[in-house]
Structures are given as C-alpha cells and as structure tokens.
Design a protein around this motif. Sequence first.
Motif, PDB file in Angstrom:
ATOM      1  N   MET A  23      -4.843   5.561  -4.234  1.00  0.00           N
ATOM      2  CA  MET A  23      -3.936   5.401  -5.368  1.00  0.00           C
ATOM      3  C   MET A  23      -4.502   4.467  -6.432  1.00  0.00           C
ATOM      4  N   SER A  24      -5.709   3.966  -6.243  1.00  0.00           N
ATOM      5  CA  SER A  24      -6.271   3.004  -7.190  1.00  0.00           C
ATOM      6  C   SER A  24      -6.447   3.603  -8.584  1.00  0.00           C
ATOM      7  N   TRP A  25      -6.600   4.911  -8.677  1.00  0.00           N
ATOM      8  CA  TRP A  25      -6.750   5.579  -9.978  1.00  0.00           C
ATOM      9  C   TRP A  25      -5.546   5.332 -10.886  1.00  0.00           C
ATOM     10  N   LEU A  26      -4.393   5.055 -10.283  1.00  0.00           N
ATOM     11  CA  LEU A  26      -3.151   4.925 -11.027  1.00  0.00           C
ATOM     12  C   LEU A  26      -2.978   3.554 -11.689  1.00  0.00           C
ATOM     13  N   LEU A  48      13.500   8.147   0.189  1.00  0.00           N
ATOM     14  CA  LEU A  48      13.159   8.999   1.321  1.00  0.00           C
ATOM     15  C   LEU A  48      11.669   9.263   1.212  1.00  0.00           C
ATOM     16  N   ALA A  49      10.912   8.765   2.174  1.00  0.00           N
ATOM     17  CA  ALA A  49       9.451   8.880   2.112  1.00  0.00           C
ATOM     18  C   ALA A  49       8.908   9.384   3.429  1.00  0.00           C
ATOM     19  N   GLY A  50       7.754   9.998   3.359  1.00  0.00           N
ATOM     20  CA  GLY A  50       7.037  10.367   4.563  1.00  0.00           C
ATOM     21  C   GLY A  50       6.251   9.175   5.076  1.00  0.00           C
ATOM     22  N   ALA A  51       5.763   9.285   6.302  1.00  0.00           N
ATOM     23  CA  ALA A  51       5.021   8.177   6.906  1.00  0.00           C
ATOM     24  C   ALA A  51       3.737   7.877   6.146  1.00  0.00           C
ATOM     25  N   THR A  52       3.073   8.917   5.646  1.00  0.00           N
ATOM     26  CA  THR A  52       1.828   8.705   4.909  1.00  0.00           C
ATOM     27  C   THR A  52       2.086   7.915   3.637  1.00  0.00           C
ATOM     28  N   THR A  53       3.132   8.259   2.925  1.00  0.00           N
ATOM     29  CA  THR A  53       3.473   7.534   1.702  1.00  0.00           C
ATOM     30  C   THR A  53       3.944   6.125   2.022  1.00  0.00           C
ATOM     31  N   PHE A  54       4.807   5.983   3.016  1.00  0.00           N
ATOM     32  CA  PHE A  54       5.361   4.677   3.373  1.00  0.00           C
ATOM     33  C   PHE A  54       4.261   3.697   3.776  1.00  0.00           C
ATOM     34  N   GLY A  55       3.323   4.160   4.568  1.00  0.00           N
ATOM     35  CA  GLY A  55       2.266   3.271   5.065  1.00  0.00           C
ATOM     36  C   GLY A  55       0.961   3.385   4.308  1.00  0.00           C
ATOM     37  N   ASN A  60      -0.671  -1.197  -6.583  1.00  0.00           N
ATOM     38  CA  ASN A  60      -0.431  -2.608  -6.906  1.00  0.00           C
ATOM     39  C   ASN A  60      -0.590  -3.520  -5.693  1.00  0.00           C
ATOM     40  N   ARG A  61      -1.282  -3.022  -4.658  1.00  0.00           N
ATOM     41  CA  ARG A  61      -1.438  -3.802  -3.420  1.00  0.00           C
ATOM     42  C   ARG A  61      -2.002  -5.190  -3.724  1.00  0.00           C
ATOM     43  N   GLY A  62      -1.350  -6.180  -3.117  1.00  0.00           N
ATOM     44  CA  GLY A  62      -1.812  -7.553  -3.259  1.00  0.00           C
ATOM     45  C   GLY A  62      -1.345  -8.260  -4.520  1.00  0.00           C
ATOM     46  N   THR A  63      -0.481  -7.594  -5.296  1.00  0.00           N
ATOM     47  CA  THR A  63       0.038  -8.218  -6.513  1.00  0.00           C
ATOM     48  C   THR A  63       1.552  -8.349  -6.397  1.00  0.00           C
ATOM     49  N   GLU A  64       2.153  -9.000  -7.385  1.00  0.00           N
ATOM     50  CA  GLU A  64       3.607  -9.122  -7.406  1.00  0.00           C
ATOM     51  C   GLU A  64       4.289  -7.775  -7.646  1.00  0.00           C
ATOM     52  N   GLN A  65       3.546  -6.788  -8.104  1.00  0.00           N
ATOM     53  CA  GLN A  65       4.111  -5.465  -8.378  1.00  0.00           C
ATOM     54  C   GLN A  65       3.964  -4.497  -7.201  1.00  0.00           C
ATOM     55  N   GLU A  66       3.543  -4.975  -6.039  1.00  0.00           N
ATOM     56  CA  GLU A  66       3.374  -4.102  -4.883  1.00  0.00           C
ATOM     57  C   GLU A  66       4.729  -3.546  -4.446  1.00  0.00           C
ATOM     58  N   GLY A  67       4.759  -2.262  -4.121  1.00  0.00           N
ATOM     59  CA  GLY A  67       5.983  -1.616  -3.650  1.00  0.00           C
ATOM     60  C   GLY A  67       6.493  -0.598  -4.647  1.00  0.00           C
ATOM     61  N   ALA A  68       7.555   0.089  -4.256  1.00  0.00           N
ATOM     62  CA  ALA A  68       8.138   1.152  -5.085  1.00  0.00           C
ATOM     63  C   ALA A  68       8.595   0.601  -6.429  1.00  0.00           C
TER      64      ALA A  68
END
Length: 175
Positions: A23-26, A48-55, A60-68
């Motif tokens: 997802m880094s392209w985003l 409602l998410a699948g396991a692949t999406t959820f995990g 935004n990993r590692g930033t204050e914007q991480e998550g949905a």
Amino acid sequence: MATLLYSATASLDGFIAGPGGDMSWLTPHLAGPNPTAERLLSRVGALLAGATTFGGDDPNRGTEQEGAFGGQYHGPVVVLTHRPADTAPADVTFTGDLHQAVALASEAAGDGVVNVLGADVARQCLQARLLDEVLLFFAPVLLGDGVRVLDVPGGMQVLLDRVPGETEHWYRVRY
C-alpha cells in the motif's frame, strides 16, 4: 437499516493494492483534505474487512495517521476470516460466516454505513447480493499489477447507478 458500502482508492488501472498487498504507493496521494471521504467517515458506523485487509499493509504505518480513514475511524470492526485471532482487540469481532459478519456490522452501524474494506469481501458481498453501494477514489498512478478493485474469475457484470448529489464515483448497486 445500515447501508453496505464498498469504498477503496484505486490506481487509474484499477488496483487497490500493489503486488503482495503493498500500500506504500498510496501514501503520496493521501495528503490534503478530501470532502467526500470526510462525509463518508461521518456516516460510518462499522467496518467490515477481510483478514488480509485487517492485518495487511497500511500506507500510514508508523505515523499518527495509521488506521482506517487516516487514523480517524474509531469504532466497531468486523473481520471476516476463517482463521480468527486468539484474542480480539477492543471493538473487533472475528467471524467466518459472511452473513453473520454483515449482520454484526449492520447491527453495530444502525442507520449508518457499514464500510466494506477489501476486494475479496466486496466480491463476496456482491455475489451474495448484499452490497448496496460502491465508492471509488482514484489516484493518478498506474501500478500494472496487484489487487484489483473487483476480481471475479470468469467475470461478473455489476450494473451501477450514480448516487444523486454525490461525487461521480459513488454508485448504488443495481440487482
């Protein structure tokens, strides 16, 4: 009654994740205000998410914007998986049954929106005729490979009608 809506940001060639779920392209395309996403977030009562999406990967990993919704969503999440975690984080429910997942998320959302995240769960909802709406955002990039917005071996034609008063890429599913 909740509205089941599949939303995703896609590349112009129709991929919502790069190869391997990258997802880094985003990340460079998430800067700045997005009134449509903000309006959707104000209506979301459950995810409602699948396991692949959820995990999976988060741009935004590692930033204050991480998550949905750039870390702005805080509420119930239902994860459709055949391999539930031993312990669930607060506000997260795991289930292996699509209809139960939709029922749990819909109950949590009340009259709001259940935001479907993940192409596989969206496909399953479409095939079961459970999905109400589709909202696509497009980023000005071509990925060439990855996870498609919708991937159904053998194809599946899904007719869509624009939602009046909304952005040009917000549709109702026509069954």
